[in-house]
Enzyme design. Structure first.
Site, PDB file in Angstrom:
ATOM      1  CB  SER A 148      -1.002   0.035   1.256  1.00 42.52           C
ATOM      2  OG  SER A 148      -1.943   1.052   1.031  1.00 42.52           O
ATOM      3  CG  ASN A 149      -0.350   4.739  -1.437  1.00 48.14           C
ATOM      4  OD1 ASN A 149      -0.966   5.445  -0.704  1.00 48.14           O
ATOM      5  ND2 ASN A 149      -0.832   4.063  -2.380  1.00 48.14           N
ATOM      6  NE  ARG A 150       5.630   6.264   4.320  1.00 47.76           N
ATOM      7  CZ  ARG A 150       6.062   5.760   5.637  1.00 47.76           C
ATOM      8  NH1 ARG A 150       5.344   5.966   6.666  1.00 47.76           N
ATOM      9  NH2 ARG A 150       7.210   5.292   5.582  1.00 47.76           N
TER      10      ARG A 150
ATOM     11  CB  ALA B 137      -2.604   7.457  -3.532  1.00 47.54           C
TER      12      ALA B 137
END
Ligand code: CTP
Length: 432
Positions: free
Chosen positions: A225-227, A292
């Site tokens: 995943s991402n932030r 995102a």
């Protein structure tokens, strides 16, 4: 045509809170949940509302009027008959200036009185005399809430246009668990904003927003995943809602609640987000992709937990579809005009060049180019709004201010709002 270059970066203030300057009458009845009415009053005052508090006799047994007076800096009405009280001189005074009448907490007794139209005290008479929307936040024991008499009163109040916020499931003062907890002050405040929001420049428009990260599973326990926190998309949803739009928010896993009145579609993987966008985009006037989206996903997610082995582990990743990039083609097969499409670009340098390349490559109407890492989760943003023929630079803007600037563009592009001549009762995509 050559695009107009961006002028000097403009400072853009946050859009005002919809509660600012509004007249809110708050009736507090005698449930122990009345302690939350203090937080509610404080929230209303901090949002800039002009608050008239009316306490029932039972509420004054639990909380002193002075506490509310200290928060509102205005007289608090308790006893209708108290000599010198505003309502003793003019018992319609509060009813006439209230733009919304909120009763929180609303006890079983108070709901019954309001449903029957009784006129025995200051809150009763104000409710009868007011033409403002009535908002009720019930608080009572689950058995009382479920009682047919109360449910009949709820139905009759709802039929007359009253708005109920809650009650919620949860722990009650009695220690029991059940349906009867008063909604939290923040939710009630946001409900009031939603009611006040109906008349903005985006009224009648349908706006689809994506937000947050996607999660690409490796196995049942792990993911890539991402932030992304989703805050930009949630700010967009709030401002669009405040300006009267019907908003749907497709979001990945995030730790925040959507604004009241915003429909949500929670998703996990990019593929799920794509399916939801393809499903909903044809019927919307504008699509704003602030999510995102992970560009890659594990090629073969395991159905069982991947056990560690000696040595390294190599992952093979597959490209995810470009949701925005592939949309033009998907929409071309439909009948109506495509929605106005907004994409985001996170760039470390050459904002304008990279942003414009994205605008063209994905066939978008607007690209919001953010400078990263400065903009990542930070309160102040450096942003370029790029359309095919213009650039607008914003500096030091909060997420809400950036959201307002984006929605200005959307609103301009969609054209006149209701009241200025265009029929928007039918979504744009269904109009000829
Ligand atoms: N987006 C999308 N589908 C993807 C990836 C991104 O729809 N699979 C959307 C995002 O929501 C955003 C925009 O496309 O609106 C971002 O475009 P992208 O080309 O992914 O930009 P960056 O993430 O900045 O990528 P890069 O710099 O690698 O080109």
């Amino acid at each position: 045509m050559n695009p107009t270059p961006a002028d000097r970066p403009a400072f853009r203030p946050e859009p005002p809170d919809l509660l600012a300057g509004r007249g809110i009458a708050l009736g507090v009845s005698g449930s122990i949940a009345a302690y939350k009415a203090l937080a509610l009053t404080s929230g209303l005052v901090q949002a800039g509302a002009r608050v008239d508090v009316i306490l029932t006799q039972a509420a004054t047994e639990l909380l002193r009027p002075l506490a509310f007076q200290a928060l509102t800096h205005r007289p608090v009405v308790g006893d209708l008959w108290a000599p010198g009280s505003e309502l003793a001189m003019d018992h319609l005074a509060i009813a006439q200036r209230a733009e919304l009448l909120l009763v929180a907490p609303a006890t079983a007794d108070r709901l019954s009185r309001l449903a029957l139209g009784l006129a025995g005290d200051a809150l009763d008479t104000t409710a009868l005399a007011s033409t403002a929307p009535l908002v009720l936040a019930p608080a009572m024991e689950p058995n009382m809430w479920a009682h047919p008499a109360i449910q009949a009163h709820v139905a009759s109040l709802t039929a007359r246009g009253a708005h109920f916020v809650g009650p919620w499931e949860g722990r009650l003062a009695s220690g029991k668990l059940g349906l009867g907890r008063m909604a939290e002050p923040e939710t009630i405040l946001d409900h009031l904003r939603w009611l006040l929001a109906r008349q903005g420049d985006l009224a009648g428009r349908s706006i689809l927003i994506t937000a947050g990260p996607t999660r690409e599973p490796l196995d049942p326990l792990r993911f890539l995943s991402n932030r992304s926190t989703g805050s930009m998309g949630f700010a967009l949803a709030r401002v669009a809602r405040d300006r009267g739009a019907r908003v749907t928010l497709i979001h990945g896993p995030v730790a925040q609640d959507a604004p009241v009145g915003v429909a949500t579609v929670p998703v996990e993987r990019a593929l799920d987000m794509q399916a939801a966008v393809l499903d909903l985009a044809p019927a919307c006037d504008a699509l704003i992709m602030s999510a995102a989206v992970a560009d890659y996903r594990p090629a073969a997610p395991s159905e069982r937990k991947i056990k560690k082995q000696p040595g390294d582990l190599r992952l093979e990743l597959s490209r995810n579809p470009d949701i925005l990039g592939s949309l033009a083609e998907a929409l071309a097969e439909g009948s109506g005009p495509p929605p106005y499409r907004v994409g985001f670009a996170a760039e470390t340098e050459d904002l304008e060049t990279n942003g414009r390349a994205k605008l063209q490559r994905k066939g978008l109407d607007l690209v919001v180019a953010n400078r990263v890492p400065a903009s990542f989760g930070a309160g102040e943003h450096e942003v370029l709004l790029l359309t095919p023929d213009a650039s607008e630079a914003l500096q030091g803007a909060s997420k809400l201010a950036v959201a307002a600037a984006i929605l200005d563009r959307v609103s301009q592009a969609l054209g006149a709002s209701p009241g200025t001549g265009t029929d928007v009762s039918v979504p744009r995509s269904e109009r000829a």
